[in-house]
Design an enzyme around this catalytic site. Structure first.
Site, mmCIF file in Angstrom:
data_model
loop_
_atom_site.group_PDB
_atom_site.id
_atom_site.type_symbol
_atom_site.label_atom_id
_atom_site.label_comp_id
_atom_site.label_asym_id
_atom_site.label_seq_id
_atom_site.Cartn_x
_atom_site.Cartn_y
_atom_site.Cartn_z
ATOM 1 N N ASP A 44 56.433 36.923 42.155
ATOM 2 C CA ASP A 44 55.110 37.286 41.634
ATOM 3 C C ASP A 44 54.375 36.021 41.170
ATOM 4 O O ASP A 44 53.212 36.085 40.769
ATOM 5 C CB ASP A 44 55.193 38.364 40.542
ATOM 6 N N SER A 45 55.043 34.860 41.291
ATOM 7 C CA SER A 45 54.360 33.570 41.106
ATOM 8 C C SER A 45 53.206 33.447 42.095
ATOM 9 O O SER A 45 52.344 32.587 41.937
ATOM 10 C CB SER A 45 55.344 32.413 41.295
ATOM 11 N N ASP A 83 59.731 40.431 44.295
ATOM 12 C CA ASP A 83 59.576 40.637 42.852
ATOM 13 C C ASP A 83 58.892 41.957 42.555
ATOM 14 O O ASP A 83 57.932 42.339 43.234
ATOM 15 C CB ASP A 83 58.696 39.522 42.272
ATOM 16 N N LYS A 113 63.655 42.087 42.741
ATOM 17 C CA LYS A 113 64.035 41.349 41.536
ATOM 18 C C LYS A 113 63.185 41.858 40.383
ATOM 19 O O LYS A 113 61.998 42.116 40.549
ATOM 20 C CB LYS A 113 63.810 39.846 41.734
ATOM 21 N N GLU A 115 62.657 41.449 35.873
ATOM 22 C CA GLU A 115 62.937 40.605 34.710
ATOM 23 C C GLU A 115 63.452 41.433 33.534
ATOM 24 O O GLU A 115 62.996 42.559 33.319
ATOM 25 C CB GLU A 115 61.648 39.877 34.286
ATOM 26 N N GLU A 182 66.247 31.314 34.430
ATOM 27 C CA GLU A 182 65.085 30.410 34.421
ATOM 28 C C GLU A 182 64.878 29.790 33.043
ATOM 29 O O GLU A 182 64.911 30.489 32.026
ATOM 30 C CB GLU A 182 63.825 31.193 34.831
#
Ligand code: KIV
Length: 278
Positions: A44-45, A83, A113, A115, A182
């Site tokens: 999602d960057s 993401d 993925k 978080e 991270e």
């Protein structure tokens, strides 16, 4: 041979480092795949490096699907991880399963993925129970930028370091097939890597993780603005692009481009006839 969750688990077991890189489009996915990358992360960057947002929070499911579809078409061998964007899984277990399913079914991803630690274990379990591999993400999780008060290294004090170790064990128990670590101290990432049976993939988490991931804009010199300390520049593609674009501008203005080799020839008879009729 298509890389899978089993491939990267085998790499942890044999001690072969796992390589993961972001990609957001077909062409970049083709190049990374051709190089033999193990895994491509449609991060999602993309909100920051492709869409120009300040952080990843505005990224939508539709954004993720659009880019995941393009990457999946290019990644013949790499394990494609998509993401889950902010608020596509935090809201409920039901939302998490539905949205993970869309990234696989419509996007063509091989895994998703998300978080977080203990607070998202129910979501991880439900997605894994739906036969979708899940990669966890702990430490400096960018979707928590407001809660952290900025992009700050995590796990520096005793309580937070202990919590990250516990979270890593919990998401492994919930069924995650790997975890991205991270922005945490290298020594903490080493402890987590040794404690887990699933692979750890580090970004700003030192050399002892089972693999590494980078945002390709950072490592190829394409990022505009701040580049994090951990992001080594492996090539300066940004400078090459500037050089090429400047040369193009100059040649168009001077009339030296397009030259005869870039031009389609007409049948002279056709042109003569048209000219006579004018
Ligand atoms: O969105 C992303 O690119 C990521 C990496 C930084 C791990 O989550």
């Amino acid at each position: 041979m298509k890389n899978t969750a089993a491939t990267i688990l085998g790499q942890k077991q044999s001690g072969e480092k796992i390589t993961m890189l972001t990609a957001y489009d077909y062409s970049t996915a083709c190049i990374a795949d051709k190089c033999g990358i193990n895994s491509i992360l449609v991060g999602d960057s993309l909100g920051m490096v492709m869409l120009g947002y300040e952080n990843t929070l505005p990224v939508t499911m539709e954004d993720m699907l659009h880019h995941t579809k393009a990457v999946s078409r290019g990644a013949k061998n790499a394990f494609v991880v998509a993401d889950m964007p902010f608020m596509s899984y935090q809201t409920s277990v039901y939302d998490a399963v539905v949205n993970a399913g869309r990234l696989i079914k419509e996007g063509g991803a091989n895994a998703v993925k998300l978080e977080g630690g203990a607070e998202v274990c129910a979501q991880i379990k439900a997605i894994v129970d739906s036969s979708i591999p899940v990669v966890g993400h702990l430490g400096l999780t960018p979707q928590s930028v407001n809660a952290f008060g900025g992009f700050k290294v995590q796990g520096k004090n005793y309580e937070r370091a202990k919590q990250l170790i516990e979270d890593a064990l919990k998401i492994q128990l919930a069924g995650a097939c790997a975890v991205v670590l991270e922005g945490i101290p290298a020594a903490l990432a080493e402890i987590i890597t040794k404690k887990l049976t699933i692979p750890t993939i580090g970004i700003g988490a030192g050399a002892e993780c089972d693999g590494q991931v980078l945002v390709y804009h950072d490592m190829l010199g394409l990022t505009q603005g701040h580049i994090p300390k951990f992001a080594k520049r492996f090539a300066d593609v940004g400078a090459l692009m500037e050089q090429g674009i400047n040369a193009y501008i100059e040649e168009v203005k001077s009339g030296s481009f397009p030259a005869s080799e870039h031009t389609y020839k007409a049948d002279e008879e056709v042109i003569d006839r048209i000219k006579k009729e004018l």
